[in-house]
Design a protein around this motif. Structure first.
Motif, PDB file in Angstrom:
ATOM      1  N   ARG A   1      26.921  14.332  70.715  1.00 22.42           N
ATOM      2  CA  ARG A   1      26.344  12.923  70.692  1.00 22.42           C
ATOM      3  C   ARG A   1      26.064  12.197  72.457  1.00 22.42           C
ATOM      4  O   ARG A   1      26.597  12.687  73.407  1.00 22.42           O
TER       5      ARG A   1
ATOM      6  N   ASN B   1      38.611  15.478  69.670  1.00 20.09           N
ATOM      7  CA  ASN B   1      38.184  14.776  70.583  1.00 20.09           C
ATOM      8  C   ASN B   1      36.878  14.650  71.158  1.00 20.09           C
ATOM      9  O   ASN B   1      36.001  15.563  70.861  1.00 20.09           O
ATOM     10  N   TRP B   2      36.709  13.627  71.882  1.00 19.81           N
ATOM     11  CA  TRP B   2      35.437  13.309  72.407  1.00 19.81           C
ATOM     12  C   TRP B   2      35.517  13.981  73.914  1.00 19.81           C
ATOM     13  O   TRP B   2      36.361  13.362  74.689  1.00 19.81           O
ATOM     14  N   HIS B   3      34.505  14.552  74.271  1.00 19.62           N
ATOM     15  CA  HIS B   3      34.666  15.225  75.799  1.00 19.62           C
ATOM     16  C   HIS B   3      33.297  14.854  76.610  1.00 19.62           C
ATOM     17  O   HIS B   3      32.042  15.555  76.282  1.00 19.62           O
TER      18      HIS B   3
ATOM     19  N   TRP C   1      30.402  16.539  73.967  1.00 18.94           N
ATOM     20  CA  TRP C   1      30.403  17.221  72.740  1.00 18.94           C
ATOM     21  C   TRP C   1      31.931  16.747  72.077  1.00 18.94           C
ATOM     22  O   TRP C   1      32.635  16.103  72.712  1.00 18.94           O
ATOM     23  N   HIS C   2      31.808  16.612  70.647  1.00 20.13           N
ATOM     24  CA  HIS C   2      33.063  16.699  69.964  1.00 20.13           C
ATOM     25  C   HIS C   2      33.596  17.681  69.454  1.00 20.13           C
ATOM     26  O   HIS C   2      32.880  18.775  68.905  1.00 20.13           O
TER      27      HIS C   2
ATOM     28  N   SER D   1      22.383  12.115  68.167  1.00 18.84           N
ATOM     29  CA  SER D   1      23.568  13.230  67.686  1.00 18.84           C
ATOM     30  C   SER D   1      22.989  14.428  67.185  1.00 18.84           C
ATOM     31  O   SER D   1      21.775  14.481  66.577  1.00 18.84           O
TER      32      SER D   1
END
Length: 155
Positions: free
Chosen positions: A113, A140-142, A135-136, A95
């Protein structure tokens, strides 16, 4: 199969897109951010290049509570990623709080991450056969990349 590109290959080269010496209009203007992102990618992909962990003398290692921080010096400062170990002591995730991400024709540093799983023994090395990065942002997590390795060989 993953490419062996990394910081050593970036020294002295110009990263950008041009034709006959003219920069293409869609090319990123911030080559520093592009270089930073490429070095971070190299550091993150160490799980797939275990020999580089031992042999790349330009890497700087710092022990942390849950793993390591690995850094590479550059003309623009030290570039680092955090490596978290899984229960078996292998690289479970990587990360960074500041991985450049292209957004509306400019780079923005975002939390980033990557995770690794499905380790298999190949040529005396434990290699992850599953990986995912993203990416964050916006809460949200993308995820942007997921891979399943089909083979890994040491040549």
């Amino acid at each position: 199969m993953l490419d062996g590109g990394g910081p050593a290959l970036l020294r002295g080269c110009r990263i950008g897109t041009s034709v006959l010496g003219f920069r293409l209009s869609g090319a990123p203007a911030d080559e520093t951010a592009l270089r930073k992102g490429q070095i971070m990618r190299y550091l993150a992909e160490l799980a797939w290049a275990p020999d580089a962990i031992l042999c790349n003398r330009s890497l700087e290692w710092q022990v942390r509570e849950d793993g390591f921080r690995v850094s590479h010096p550059s003309a623009h400062g030290r570039i680092s990623v955090e490596i978290q170990l899984d229960k078996a002591g292998r690289i479970g995730s990587v990360s960074a709080k500041d991985r450049p991400r292209m957004e509306t024709r400019r780079f923005v540093d975002r939390p980033w991450r990557g995770s690794f799983a499905d380790y298999r023994l190949r040529n005396g090395r434990w290699i992850p056969f599953h990986g995912e990065v993203g990416w964050h942002f916006d809460g949200n997590w993308h995820p942007v990349w997921t891979a399943e390795l089909t083979d890994w060989r040491f040549e």
